[in-house]
Design a protein around this motif. Structure first.
Motif, PDB file in Angstrom:
ATOM      1  N   ALA A  66       1.664   5.367  -1.822  1.00  0.00           N
ATOM      2  CA  ALA A  66       0.403   5.655  -2.519  1.00  0.00           C
ATOM      3  C   ALA A  66       0.434   5.036  -3.913  1.00  0.00           C
ATOM      4  O   ALA A  66       0.433   5.750  -4.921  1.00  0.00           O
ATOM      5  CB  ALA A  66       0.174   7.162  -2.594  1.00  0.00           C
ATOM      6  N   PRO A  67       0.434   3.708  -4.011  1.00  0.00           N
ATOM      7  CA  PRO A  67       0.524   3.073  -5.337  1.00  0.00           C
ATOM      8  C   PRO A  67      -0.658   3.352  -6.246  1.00  0.00           C
ATOM      9  O   PRO A  67      -0.538   3.248  -7.465  1.00  0.00           O
ATOM     10  CB  PRO A  67       0.635   1.578  -5.006  1.00  0.00           C
ATOM     11  CG  PRO A  67       0.135   1.450  -3.615  1.00  0.00           C
ATOM     12  CD  PRO A  67       0.457   2.730  -2.933  1.00  0.00           C
TER      13      PRO A  67
ATOM     14  N   VAL B  25      -3.701   6.971  -3.519  1.00  0.00           N
ATOM     15  CA  VAL B  25      -4.372   7.096  -2.221  1.00  0.00           C
ATOM     16  C   VAL B  25      -3.351   6.790  -1.134  1.00  0.00           C
ATOM     17  O   VAL B  25      -2.667   5.760  -1.179  1.00  0.00           O
ATOM     18  CB  VAL B  25      -5.567   6.127  -2.117  1.00  0.00           C
ATOM     19  CG1 VAL B  25      -6.228   6.241  -0.750  1.00  0.00           C
ATOM     20  CG2 VAL B  25      -6.567   6.402  -3.224  1.00  0.00           C
ATOM     21  N   ARG B  26      -3.242   7.658  -0.152  1.00  0.00           N
ATOM     22  CA  ARG B  26      -2.219   7.516   0.882  1.00  0.00           C
ATOM     23  C   ARG B  26      -2.487   6.301   1.773  1.00  0.00           C
ATOM     24  O   ARG B  26      -3.585   6.152   2.311  1.00  0.00           O
ATOM     25  CB  ARG B  26      -2.191   8.777   1.753  1.00  0.00           C
ATOM     26  CG  ARG B  26      -1.774  10.030   1.006  1.00  0.00           C
ATOM     27  CD  ARG B  26      -2.170  11.263   1.804  1.00  0.00           C
ATOM     28  NE  ARG B  26      -1.801  12.473   1.097  1.00  0.00           N
ATOM     29  CZ  ARG B  26      -0.808  13.281   1.476  1.00  0.00           C
ATOM     30  NH1 ARG B  26      -0.107  13.004   2.550  1.00  0.00           N
ATOM     31  NH2 ARG B  26      -0.525  14.366   0.776  1.00  0.00           N
ATOM     32  N   LEU B  27      -1.482   5.462   1.951  1.00  0.00           N
ATOM     33  CA  LEU B  27      -1.552   4.290   2.814  1.00  0.00           C
ATOM     34  C   LEU B  27      -0.446   4.378   3.858  1.00  0.00           C
ATOM     35  O   LEU B  27       0.669   4.821   3.557  1.00  0.00           O
ATOM     36  CB  LEU B  27      -1.389   3.001   2.005  1.00  0.00           C
ATOM     37  CG  LEU B  27      -2.367   2.786   0.835  1.00  0.00           C
ATOM     38  CD1 LEU B  27      -2.000   1.525   0.061  1.00  0.00           C
ATOM     39  CD2 LEU B  27      -3.809   2.713   1.336  1.00  0.00           C
ATOM     40  N   VAL B  28      -0.747   3.959   5.074  1.00  0.00           N
ATOM     41  CA  VAL B  28       0.239   3.933   6.155  1.00  0.00           C
ATOM     42  C   VAL B  28       0.382   2.492   6.634  1.00  0.00           C
ATOM     43  O   VAL B  28      -0.605   1.865   7.041  1.00  0.00           O
ATOM     44  CB  VAL B  28      -0.191   4.828   7.333  1.00  0.00           C
ATOM     45  CG1 VAL B  28       0.890   4.834   8.418  1.00  0.00           C
ATOM     46  CG2 VAL B  28      -0.475   6.253   6.858  1.00  0.00           C
TER      47      VAL B  28
ATOM     48  N   PHE C 190       6.292   4.912  -5.089  1.00  0.00           N
ATOM     49  CA  PHE C 190       4.975   5.545  -5.112  1.00  0.00           C
ATOM     50  C   PHE C 190       4.794   6.415  -3.865  1.00  0.00           C
ATOM     51  O   PHE C 190       3.935   6.141  -3.021  1.00  0.00           O
ATOM     52  CB  PHE C 190       3.871   4.485  -5.169  1.00  0.00           C
ATOM     53  CG  PHE C 190       3.967   3.557  -6.348  1.00  0.00           C
ATOM     54  CD1 PHE C 190       3.500   3.957  -7.589  1.00  0.00           C
ATOM     55  CD2 PHE C 190       4.526   2.295  -6.212  1.00  0.00           C
ATOM     56  CE1 PHE C 190       3.573   3.095  -8.683  1.00  0.00           C
ATOM     57  CE2 PHE C 190       4.606   1.430  -7.291  1.00  0.00           C
ATOM     58  CZ  PHE C 190       4.138   1.836  -8.537  1.00  0.00           C
ATOM     59  N   PRO C 191       5.585   7.472  -3.736  1.00  0.00           N
ATOM     60  CA  PRO C 191       5.476   8.306  -2.531  1.00  0.00           C
ATOM     61  C   PRO C 191       4.179   9.094  -2.532  1.00  0.00           C
ATOM     62  O   PRO C 191       3.682   9.495  -3.586  1.00  0.00           O
ATOM     63  CB  PRO C 191       6.689   9.239  -2.641  1.00  0.00           C
ATOM     64  CG  PRO C 191       6.942   9.341  -4.122  1.00  0.00           C
ATOM     65  CD  PRO C 191       6.601   7.989  -4.685  1.00  0.00           C
ATOM     66  N   PRO C 192       3.610   9.348  -1.349  1.00  0.00           N
ATOM     67  CA  PRO C 192       2.416  10.193  -1.269  1.00  0.00           C
ATOM     68  C   PRO C 192       2.748  11.622  -1.680  1.00  0.00           C
ATOM     69  O   PRO C 192       3.895  12.062  -1.560  1.00  0.00           O
ATOM     70  CB  PRO C 192       2.027  10.143   0.215  1.00  0.00           C
ATOM     71  CG  PRO C 192       2.782   9.012   0.790  1.00  0.00           C
ATOM     72  CD  PRO C 192       4.013   8.849  -0.034  1.00  0.00           C
ATOM     73  N   GLU C 193       1.748  12.349  -2.180  1.00  0.00           N
ATOM     74  CA  GLU C 193       1.951  13.757  -2.485  1.00  0.00           C
ATOM     75  C   GLU C 193       2.314  14.500  -1.205  1.00  0.00           C
ATOM     76  O   GLU C 193       1.876  14.140  -0.110  1.00  0.00           O
ATOM     77  CB  GLU C 193       0.675  14.357  -3.082  1.00  0.00           C
ATOM     78  CG  GLU C 193       0.285  13.758  -4.421  1.00  0.00           C
ATOM     79  CD  GLU C 193      -1.017  14.340  -4.944  1.00  0.00           C
ATOM     80  OE1 GLU C 193      -1.574  15.228  -4.259  1.00  0.00           O
ATOM     81  OE2 GLU C 193      -1.470  13.905  -6.006  1.00  0.00           O
TER      82      GLU C 193
END
Length: 396
Positions: free
Chosen positions: A13-14, A17-20, A374-377
């Motif tokens: 999540a840079p 916003v969560r990205l996969v 940048f890990p997701p919450e």
């Protein structure tokens, strides 16, 4: 024969916003591909779906993309949902990336080459008043952006709701008041901007059908480039009435995940632009089919391009954009320095256009070490709940 050896899922999540992202490793040392499986509201569920899909992919010839797509979409029997489609998309895009690397060609060349050098983009204007929105439109125009989208919140009345006692928290929206204010505010923005920019307007499926028809008729004088996502997928039967009442071009498809949702609208020429989220429909393979189907019926592409798509997904959009003859426009908000650090090769934006690079494959990579910074919450991400004045939940 080069085969699929391992499938890796990376969540990052840079921009918050969560990205996969899916990374498909092959039997050839150093050869891998990357794909976008972005579903920021259910990213953990998508990751699990990719893990369950992986055994179907392992050992397959990386060149048999069509065979993998057809197998993956029917293997679980039930199909065409956003979670499984995003999981399939991650692998599908990665296989196209690998094929381009094997051929030494960018993906658009595998499709048959370019129809245009760059894809025209539209970006979003923001502001708390019509005057502020107009200023933001003109700011974007100075940057070369010719097409600018105004949000449904442009006309959202604030703090004037008569709610019942005990009404829950949420973002309240009064459709009737919104229609009045949207028309008044669009009129002011259009008067300030004139023909210096082409305006688009996003309904975001937030109005009852009858109000959508009223609004579409009322905004005709503002010469909109298109009227975006006016109705939710479950109310597609309203489109013939909307089409009959207004000449405003219609763009639809952000929430579509199933061909039964878009086939009638395209076949009967009830929309002018298709704007599906490519990973939500399953990746590049179904998007190519959809674009060709639309071309036959005179419908142009306008793929969904918000912040919750990784630059890999944006690159897939752009490779299609520069190839398909029926390209219309591309939504693209832009990329931060953090995003560019995590995703080397992120598409270039300049003077209102976006360009693919000429590296083999999709041209975008992921720096795994940078992504880990940048890990997701940990908590599940959700949008604020949208509610009607009486407190009931409103469908987006």
């Amino acid at each position: 024969m080069t085969t699929i050896e391992r499938i890796e899922t990376i969540r990052t999540a840079p921009d918050g916003v969560r990205l996969v992202v899916v990374k498909v490793h092959t039997s050839e040392p150093g050869l891998y591909g990357v794909g976008c499986a972005g579903f920021c509201l259910r990213d953990g569920t998508v990751e699990r779906a990719i893990e369950e899909l992986a055994p179907l992919a392992l050992g397959r010839d990386v060149r048999l993309i069509e065979d993998f797509y057809n197998a993956a979409t029917t293997d679980a029997y039930w199909r065409n949902g956003p979670v499984i489609n995003n999981a399939i998309s991650g692998i599908d895009m990665a296989l196209w990336d690998i094929l381009g690397k094997i051929a030494g060609l960018p993906v658009y060349q595998l499709f048959g080459g370019k129809s245009r050098e760059g894809a025209a983009i539209y970006q979003h204007a923001y502001g708390g008043s019509p005057a502020e929105l107009a200023e933001d439109v003109l700011r974007l125009r100075e940057l070369g952006v010719r097409y600018v989208r105004l949000p449904v919140e442009t006309g959202q009345p604030r703090g004037d709701f008569h709610t019942p006692r005990g009404a829950p928290a949420g973002v309240y929206h009064d459709p009737a008041a919104a229609v009045r204010n949207i028309v008044a505010n669009l009129e002011e923005v259009h008067a300030r901007v004139g023909d210096r920019a082409q305006l688009l307007f996003d309904v975001h499926e937030r109005l009852p059908p009858a109000d959508v028809v009223r609004l579409a008729k009322a905004v005709e004088p503002f010469d909109l480039f298109f009227f975006e996502d006016p109705l939710p997928p479950e109310l597609n039967e309203w489109f013939p009435r909307l089409r009959a009442q207004s000449a405003v071009p219609i763009a639809m498809g952000e929430l579509f995940v199933n061909p039964t949702e878009w086939i009638p609208l395209v076949k009967d020429q009830l929309i002018d632009f298709i704007r599906c989220h490519i990973s939500a429909i399953g990746g590049i393979t179904p998007a190519r089919r959809l674009a060709a189907f639309c071309d036959v019926h005179g419908v142009r592409t306008a793929w969904h391009g918000p912040h919750d798509i990784s630059p890999i997904g944006h690159a897939a959009n752009v490779h299609l954009d520069v190839h398909v003859p029926n390209f219309g426009i591309q939504e693209l908000a832009g990329f931060s320095d953090n995003v560019r650090e995590v995703f080397p090769g992120t598409p270039e934006i300049a003077d209102g256009y976006v360009y693919p690079n000429d590296a083999p494959g999709l041209g975008v990579d992921i720096d795994v070490e940078a992504a880990r910074r940048f890990p997701p919450e940990s908590a599940t991400f959700t949008f604020p709940m949208l509610r009607r004045p009486d407190g009931s939940v409103m469908r987006p």
